[in-house]
Design a protein around this motif. Sequence first.
Motif, PDB file in Angstrom:
ATOM      1  N   UNK A  79      34.735  37.275  53.426  1.00 25.11           N
ATOM      2  CA  UNK A  79      33.861  37.372  52.255  1.00 25.11           C
ATOM      3  C   UNK A  79      33.122  36.062  51.999  1.00 25.11           C
ATOM      4  N   UNK A  80      33.782  34.943  52.260  1.00 23.44           N
ATOM      5  CA  UNK A  80      33.123  33.651  52.068  1.00 23.44           C
ATOM      6  C   UNK A  80      32.007  33.451  53.078  1.00 23.44           C
ATOM      7  N   UNK A  81      32.247  33.847  54.328  1.00 23.98           N
ATOM      8  CA  UNK A  81      31.208  33.693  55.352  1.00 23.98           C
ATOM      9  C   UNK A  81      30.027  34.626  55.107  1.00 23.98           C
ATOM     10  N   UNK A  82      30.308  35.805  54.553  1.00 22.56           N
ATOM     11  CA  UNK A  82      29.228  36.773  54.316  1.00 22.56           C
ATOM     12  C   UNK A  82      28.462  36.501  53.028  1.00 22.56           C
ATOM     13  N   UNK A  83      29.017  35.665  52.163  1.00 22.04           N
ATOM     14  CA  UNK A  83      28.356  35.353  50.898  1.00 22.04           C
ATOM     15  C   UNK A  83      28.829  36.185  49.726  1.00 22.04           C
ATOM     16  N   UNK A  84      29.685  37.193  49.968  1.00 20.07           N
ATOM     17  CA  UNK A  84      30.157  38.049  48.875  1.00 20.07           C
ATOM     18  C   UNK A  84      30.964  37.247  47.859  1.00 20.07           C
ATOM     19  N   UNK A  85      31.756  36.307  48.358  1.00 17.73           N
ATOM     20  CA  UNK A  85      32.580  35.492  47.460  1.00 17.73           C
ATOM     21  C   UNK A  85      31.684  34.713  46.498  1.00 17.73           C
ATOM     22  N   UNK A  86      30.569  34.197  47.012  1.00 18.24           N
ATOM     23  CA  UNK A  86      29.645  33.424  46.171  1.00 18.24           C
ATOM     24  C   UNK A  86      28.892  34.333  45.209  1.00 18.24           C
ATOM     25  N   UNK A  87      28.484  35.508  45.696  1.00 18.25           N
ATOM     26  CA  UNK A  87      27.717  36.435  44.850  1.00 18.25           C
ATOM     27  C   UNK A  87      28.545  36.891  43.650  1.00 18.25           C
ATOM     28  N   UNK A  88      29.787  37.306  43.917  1.00 17.29           N
ATOM     29  CA  UNK A  88      30.648  37.740  42.809  1.00 17.29           C
ATOM     30  C   UNK A  88      31.087  36.559  41.954  1.00 17.29           C
ATOM     31  N   UNK A  89      31.342  35.431  42.626  1.00 19.70           N
ATOM     32  CA  UNK A  89      31.830  34.252  41.912  1.00 19.70           C
ATOM     33  C   UNK A  89      33.331  34.114  42.072  1.00 19.70           C
ATOM     34  N   UNK A  90      33.790  32.897  42.321  1.00 21.66           N
ATOM     35  CA  UNK A  90      35.212  32.661  42.514  1.00 21.66           C
ATOM     36  C   UNK A  90      36.059  33.076  41.339  1.00 21.66           C
ATOM     37  N   UNK A  91      35.464  33.108  40.127  1.00 24.34           N
ATOM     38  CA  UNK A  91      36.245  33.505  38.952  1.00 24.34           C
ATOM     39  C   UNK A  91      36.387  35.020  38.836  1.00 24.34           C
ATOM     40  N   UNK A  92      35.924  35.747  39.855  1.00 29.53           N
ATOM     41  CA  UNK A  92      36.138  37.193  39.897  1.00 29.53           C
ATOM     42  C   UNK A  92      37.219  37.579  40.914  1.00 29.53           C
ATOM     43  N   UNK A  93      37.865  36.578  41.509  1.00 30.31           N
ATOM     44  CA  UNK A  93      38.940  36.796  42.471  1.00 30.31           C
ATOM     45  C   UNK A  93      40.243  36.253  41.885  1.00 30.31           C
ATOM     46  N   UNK A  94      41.297  37.048  41.942  1.00 26.82           N
ATOM     47  CA  UNK A  94      42.565  36.674  41.318  1.00 26.82           C
ATOM     48  C   UNK A  94      43.722  36.910  42.277  1.00 26.82           C
ATOM     49  N   UNK A  95      44.742  36.073  42.133  1.00 24.67           N
ATOM     50  CA  UNK A  95      45.926  36.237  42.957  1.00 24.67           C
ATOM     51  C   UNK A  95      46.759  37.436  42.514  1.00 24.67           C
ATOM     52  N   UNK A  96      46.711  37.763  41.219  1.00 25.77           N
ATOM     53  CA  UNK A  96      47.508  38.872  40.706  1.00 25.77           C
ATOM     54  C   UNK A  96      46.640  39.794  39.862  1.00 25.77           C
ATOM     55  N   UNK A  97      47.077  41.037  39.759  1.00 22.80           N
ATOM     56  CA  UNK A  97      46.388  41.991  38.887  1.00 22.80           C
ATOM     57  C   UNK A  97      46.516  41.541  37.440  1.00 22.80           C
ATOM     58  N   UNK A  98      47.681  41.027  37.100  1.00 21.37           N
ATOM     59  CA  UNK A  98      47.919  40.598  35.724  1.00 21.37           C
ATOM     60  C   UNK A  98      46.909  39.542  35.294  1.00 21.37           C
ATOM     61  N   UNK A  99      46.592  38.582  36.193  1.00 19.25           N
ATOM     62  CA  UNK A  99      45.604  37.547  35.865  1.00 19.25           C
ATOM     63  C   UNK A  99      44.223  38.161  35.661  1.00 19.25           C
ATOM     64  N   UNK A 100      43.879  39.178  36.476  1.00 21.57           N
ATOM     65  CA  UNK A 100      42.583  39.845  36.314  1.00 21.57           C
ATOM     66  C   UNK A 100      42.505  40.587  34.991  1.00 21.57           C
ATOM     67  N   UNK A 101      43.603  41.244  34.613  1.00 25.82           N
ATOM     68  CA  UNK A 101      43.632  41.969  33.338  1.00 25.82           C
ATOM     69  C   UNK A 101      43.464  40.994  32.171  1.00 25.82           C
ATOM     70  N   UNK A 102      44.148  39.848  32.251  1.00 31.86           N
ATOM     71  CA  UNK A 102      44.025  38.851  31.179  1.00 31.86           C
ATOM     72  C   UNK A 102      42.598  38.344  31.060  1.00 31.86           C
ATOM     73  N   UNK A 103      41.933  38.125  32.211  1.00 34.39           N
ATOM     74  CA  UNK A 103      40.539  37.681  32.159  1.00 34.39           C
ATOM     75  C   UNK A 103      39.661  38.743  31.511  1.00 34.39           C
ATOM     76  N   UNK A 104      39.896  40.013  31.863  1.00 33.48           N
ATOM     77  CA  UNK A 104      39.126  41.093  31.249  1.00 33.48           C
ATOM     78  C   UNK A 104      39.344  41.135  29.743  1.00 33.48           C
ATOM     79  N   UNK A 105      40.568  40.938  29.295  1.00 33.90           N
ATOM     80  CA  UNK A 105      40.876  40.995  27.865  1.00 33.90           C
ATOM     81  C   UNK A 105      40.313  39.808  27.101  1.00 33.90           C
ATOM     82  N   UNK A 106      40.100  38.685  27.798  1.00 31.08           N
ATOM     83  CA  UNK A 106      39.546  37.502  27.141  1.00 31.08           C
ATOM     84  C   UNK A 106      38.055  37.625  26.883  1.00 31.08           C
ATOM     85  N   UNK A 107      37.395  38.436  27.702  1.00 28.89           N
ATOM     86  CA  UNK A 107      35.939  38.542  27.577  1.00 28.89           C
ATOM     87  C   UNK A 107      35.556  39.406  26.369  1.00 28.89           C
TER      88      UNK A 107
END
Length: 694
Positions: free
Chosen positions: A666-694
């Motif tokens: 994804x980094x070589x293809x540019x997808x990682x940059x397009x989505x943004x590093x803050x859209x990738x999480x090590x755990x589902x729980x961290x992603x859910x917390x980010x969604x709830x913070x917004x």
Amino acid sequence: MSEGTLLIGRNPESGVCLKDSQVSWKHAVLICTPRECVLEDLGSTNGTFIADERIQRRVLKPGDTVKIGPFELVLHALHSPSPTSSSERTLFASADKLLQQPASKPAASSRTGVTATQRFASLSALKAKASSPGNWRAFLGSLLPVLNWQATYGKVNLRTEAVAGLTVAALIVPQGIALALLAGLPPVMGLYASILPMIVYALTGSGRQTSVGPVTVDSLMLVLGLGTLVTHGTTSYIALAVLVTAMIGVIQIAMGVLRLGFLVNFLSYPVLAGFTSAAAVVTALGQLKHLLGISQPQLPSVYQSVADLLVRLPQVNLETLAIGVGCLFILWGLRHLAPTAPGPLGLVVICTFMAWSLGLDSHGVKVLGEVPAGLPQLSLPSLHWADVHALLPLALTMGMVGFAQTISVGKSLGNRFGYDVDANRELAALGLANLTSSVSQGYAVSGSQARSVLNATSGARTPLASIISAVCAGIATIWFTPLFYYLPNATLAAILVFSAIRLIDTAEIRYLFKVKITEGMLLVLTFAATLGLGIMPGLLLGVVASILLFITLNTRPHMAILGRLPGTNIFRNIQHFPEAETFPGLVILRIDASLYFANVEFLKETIHDICHRYRVGLKAIVLDASAVNDLDSSADTALHQLSDELRKSGITFYIAGIKAPVREVMQRSGLYTILGGDHFFFTIDAAVKRFQEI
């Protein structure tokens, strides 16, 4: 590693698995606490060393080199970032700063709360240089265990090995004669195939209790494969049987050298079980004429043979029928009452004596006839390229099937008795055994399930028992073959039928249907195809069906919408766990497969369906990619398209649990940059917390 223990040894389940005969099954253990890492030897045979000093227990320091057999393992001190970071971008930023510090200096506390005690150890195992004499000895010992017998097998109990060897020899002598007849060959060739090939495998193979020699499936494949080219029992037929055995050996050795043992995975267990069961039925039906004492020509199909046999039933020889049925009952009784008793050899002796003393051959009972005495003449097979071309498909098929049988036997016994079986080494060893069989006027050999289990249950723990069995077979070939003249064919047929029936594992067949119906149906398809179309077409159809089933399952992989179990940060399929909590405006989707061109359309369809189903109020989708091990260019392009579609629809796209190789794509293809590093999480729980913070 963090706090805990790490087992080091030859056991495949070890944290660090070192596959070498100088390494014990459970050699040592690394115990890590927040303050120190301790290495403890577990009573290994060859010891654990640090700086050429044998240790029992030692506190390790970063940079210490541990020597175990031909391996060197180095302890490195690294510093891990805080697991509380909300996204990969935050986590990697902290980790980069920490990893820039020298390993010898304690890390200062960072804004993510990492301290000097929050570190982990990583072990890197490298093969020792092959230039030293000790390592050359280890290398030769890995090829020929007999050169390193004590280290590989430990103390040998000669008495139990001799008992096991004699027990197997009592089975392999009558079986070898019967299987050679099944293969359309002179009976002595079955004995030849049980002498030198067994010794060669014992010296080179990794299956300690595997008994290599003639087997039912190979014999049946040979007679059906060569029967389309030449007439059974002729000089040309024998020459082709010897040649195809040499070709099998060359193919197996080449595959072993090229480390192609993984190819046997295309013969899945349901395919192999269905094929073996069908071969057992064909063998049993083919021996009915000998059990009934009926003369019958060779017919092209099983159904024609059975129909012709029914027409000839009035020709049944009652004395022959009585011998055959009686032998079957005796074998069945001994199987249940005395499984280690030499039943086949006892039947051979008794029936031969009865036939000689009562003159049964004059009453229509067919006997074996003359069997040449003496050891085989060593010679190379006659080589003609036209024959090689014609026999190549048969040799490839028999080579794969024979290896699959051998490795399954070896792994089964290895798991039971605690040792490893190396697939590529087994290929080379089996190839050498087949080459030896060809040179010594034998025919194709493989690992026998029945003889190997008998070998193990009789006390064999090393290949010495197989060497003793081979020597006994050689002695029988030199001095005792004239005694087989009056051996009734019905006795040999009963031995073959009983052995064939045991190849049908009804318990495993029921297990397959119980556990996974698709694999049970694959077994039935292979079984029916082998009976209806023939041995090789049936096997090929089973392999193709297995591959098609694999592709079909991977084009529509399992996907699940997840929810959080109450009071935890564990996420599970809401269909299986109705109590799992979902989040308004958020859908968590898990895909249980790697993403590639064949299944990416199914992923797109699933996400489009989610958008349609939850179109009111849907704000974000989290893709749980923890089960995604690979990502090809087609799947990456599809993810680009999905992220663009979701962004235009006002839906945020998060990815959780992604693995490093997939992230790198994804980094070589540019997808990682397009989505943004803050859209990738090590755990589902961290992603859910980010969604709830917004």
